[in-house]
Scaffold this motif. Structure first.
Motif, short mmCIF file in Angstrom:
data_model
loop_
_atom_site.label_atom_id
_atom_site.label_comp_id
_atom_site.label_asym_id
_atom_site.label_seq_id
_atom_site.Cartn_x
_atom_site.Cartn_y
_atom_site.Cartn_z
N ARG A 60 9.97 -4.47 -3.83
CA ARG A 60 10.05 -3.59 -2.62
C ARG A 60 9.57 -4.62 -1.28
NH1 ARG A 60 12.03 -0.81 -5.56
NH2 ARG A 60 12.08 1.32 -6.00
N SER A 61 9.97 -4.40 -0.18
CA SER A 61 9.26 -5.14 1.07
C SER A 61 8.11 -4.25 1.58
CB SER A 61 10.29 -5.16 2.02
OG SER A 61 11.37 -6.09 1.43
N TYR A 62 7.20 -5.10 2.16
CA TYR A 62 5.99 -4.38 2.71
C TYR A 62 5.75 -5.42 4.07
CZ TYR A 62 5.90 -0.89 -0.97
OH TYR A 62 6.59 0.01 -1.44
N GLU A 78 2.40 3.40 2.34
CA GLU A 78 2.45 5.01 2.29
C GLU A 78 3.12 5.59 1.24
OE1 GLU A 78 1.83 7.46 4.89
OE2 GLU A 78 2.20 8.71 3.57
N VAL A 85 7.59 2.79 -6.71
CA VAL A 85 6.88 1.55 -6.20
C VAL A 85 5.31 2.16 -5.73
CG1 VAL A 85 6.20 -0.49 -5.39
CG2 VAL A 85 8.47 -0.23 -6.60
N SER A 86 5.73 3.01 -4.61
CA SER A 86 4.48 3.22 -3.50
C SER A 86 3.37 4.00 -4.40
CB SER A 86 5.13 3.86 -2.27
OG SER A 86 5.87 4.94 -2.70
C1 FAD Z 1 11.07 -4.87 5.84
C2 FAD Z 1 10.58 -3.99 5.14
C3 FAD Z 1 9.22 -3.47 5.57
C4 FAD Z 1 8.43 -2.22 4.89
N1 FAD Z 1 7.05 -2.24 5.11
C5 FAD Z 1 6.52 -1.07 4.66
C6 FAD Z 1 5.18 -0.89 4.97
O1 FAD Z 1 4.54 -1.73 5.52
N2 FAD Z 1 4.48 0.31 4.45
C7 FAD Z 1 5.36 0.93 3.47
O2 FAD Z 1 4.73 2.07 3.00
N3 FAD Z 1 6.73 0.90 3.53
C8 FAD Z 1 7.28 0.00 3.77
N4 FAD Z 1 8.76 -0.28 3.72
C9 FAD Z 1 9.32 0.71 2.85
C10 FAD Z 1 9.19 0.22 1.24
O3 FAD Z 1 9.84 -1.14 1.04
C11 FAD Z 1 9.50 1.22 0.22
O4 FAD Z 1 11.06 1.35 0.50
C12 FAD Z 1 8.79 2.54 0.05
O5 FAD Z 1 7.43 2.03 -0.35
C13 FAD Z 1 9.31 3.32 -1.09
O6 FAD Z 1 9.62 2.63 -2.22
P1 FAD Z 1 9.27 3.78 -3.54
O7 FAD Z 1 9.80 2.83 -4.68
O8 FAD Z 1 7.89 4.25 -3.65
O9 FAD Z 1 10.30 4.54 -3.34
P2 FAD Z 1 11.84 4.52 -4.01
O10 FAD Z 1 11.73 4.96 -5.48
O11 FAD Z 1 12.56 3.34 -3.61
O12 FAD Z 1 12.35 5.65 -3.31
C14 FAD Z 1 12.08 7.05 -3.51
C15 FAD Z 1 12.56 8.29 -2.66
O13 FAD Z 1 12.40 7.90 -1.02
C16 FAD Z 1 13.27 7.40 -0.35
N5 FAD Z 1 12.77 6.32 0.36
C17 FAD Z 1 12.57 5.18 -0.03
N6 FAD Z 1 12.25 4.34 0.91
C18 FAD Z 1 11.92 5.24 1.98
C19 FAD Z 1 11.04 4.90 3.33
N7 FAD Z 1 10.77 3.99 3.82
N8 FAD Z 1 10.95 6.17 3.92
C20 FAD Z 1 11.41 7.43 3.59
N9 FAD Z 1 11.84 7.67 2.35
C21 FAD Z 1 12.15 6.51 1.65
C22 FAD Z 1 14.42 7.22 -1.44
O14 FAD Z 1 15.73 7.25 -0.79
C23 FAD Z 1 14.32 8.16 -2.58
O15 FAD Z 1 14.67 9.34 -2.27
C24 FAD Z 1 9.26 -1.49 4.00
C25 FAD Z 1 10.48 -1.64 4.03
C26 FAD Z 1 11.34 -2.77 4.58
C27 FAD Z 1 12.70 -2.95 4.53
#
Ligand code: FAD
Length: 250
Positions: A60-62, A78, A85-86
């Motif tokens: 994932r990107s952060y 968050e 991942v989060s």
């Molecule tokens: C360039 C870039 C920078 C980022 N920087 C940050 C950061 O600084 N801090 C941060 O917390 N996150 C950031 N993100 C978002 C991060 O990459 C992940 O998408 C996020 O942490 C969710 O990952 P996960 O594996 O927990 O959820 P997943 O398992 O990928 O998704 C779980 C559920 O949440 C939904 N979901 C996924 N991403 C988001 C989102 N961003 N908002 C709302 N719903 C979502 C999905 O559709 C799915 O239903 C960034 C993304 C990008 C592209």
């Protein structure tokens, strides 16, 4: 740019968790020591890769939350209730653990401290992370900043104390909050989304030709960018970063 520099950024490196800090009940800052870190610009991000014992791997990107400072960088994550991942990064990862990352990544959504024009920041939820790196990179006396920060409620605001300090020390950072679900008692506005009226009231006027940075969930970013263009801001001066799914309301 030198080929070795680009290759260096695309190479995975192993950082070590140096500290963790809860920002809100659901968001945590992770400070990392990344030996050989090449430095970064405010607004850039890293890719983080997790690999399970059975070899399954996901990334994932952060965004980077900290100003450039040697080999140390900070991310703020968050936790999404159903995320893969989060929740691991915010609840399981601990001081001393290794974390694979690569970066810094991104050349457009960046702010350089020497840029002279006023800066308008608009954050939705965790979209505040790269904008905080910009505020932290700004020296006193640099171009004036305004931040419009949309959050669910006051408890969901990241970096609240630091933002209060930055906006009260007279150094040129002005912060306005917009709450979408619950406002503090006596707050001048009812809960609601960022709209044209709020932008007109709190953002730099288009005539001042500010550099605009908008970051947050995809729907939020698209709505705010459209509002800025409709208000007369030059689309070429509006830089956006979309964090992924999510409606118009952080
Ligand atoms: C360039 C870039 C920078 C980022 N920087 C940050 C950061 O600084 N801090 C941060 O917390 N996150 C950031 N993100 C978002 C991060 O990459 C992940 O998408 C996020 O942490 C969710 O990952 P996960 O594996 O927990 O959820 P997943 O398992 O990928 O998704 C779980 C559920 O949440 C939904 N979901 C996924 N991403 C988001 C989102 N961003 N908002 C709302 N719903 C979502 C999905 O559709 C799915 O239903 C960034 C993304 C990008 C592209």
């Amino acid at each position: 740019m030198a080929r070795t520099t680009v290759l260096g950024r695309l190479t995975w490196r192993v950082a070590t968790v140096a500290a963790v800090r809860d920002e809100t009940p659901t968001a945590r800052t992770i400070a990392l020591d990344a030996p050989g870190w090449p430095g970064h610009l405010a607004g850039q991000h890293v890719d983080v890769r997790l690999t399970a014992p059975d070899g399954y791997s996901t990334q994932r990107s952060y965004s980077i939350a900290s100003a450039p400072r040697g080999d140390r960088l900070e991310l703020t994550v968050e936790s999404l209730p159903d995320g893969e991942v989060s929740p691991y990064l915010t609840r399981v990862l601990s001081v001393g653990d290794p974390l694979e990352l690569r970066g810094p990544i991104g050349g457009w959504f960046v702010w350089r401290p020497e840029a002279p024009e006023p800066v308008q920041l608009v954050a939705g939820g965790s979209g505040a992370v790269p904008l905080m790196a910009m505020i932290r990179s700004r020296a006193a006396g640099a171009a004036p900043f305004r931040l419009l920060y949309s959050a669910r409620d006051p408890e969901a605001v990241l970096y609240r104390d630091e933002l209060r300090g930055a906006s009260q020390d007279g150094s040129g950072v002005d912060v306005t909050y917009a709450y979408t679900r619950r406002v503090p008692e006596g707050w001048p506005r009812p809960p609601g989304r960022v709209d044209a009226g709020l932008l007109a009231e709190t953002a730099w006027a288009p005539e001042l030709v500010p550099a605009c940075y908008v970051c947050g969930p995809t729907g939020f970013v698209e709505t705010v960018a459209d509002l800025l263009v409709a208000a007369g801001h030059d689309p070429a001066r509006i830089r956006t970063e979309r964090f992924g799914p999510g409606g118009g309301r952080p």
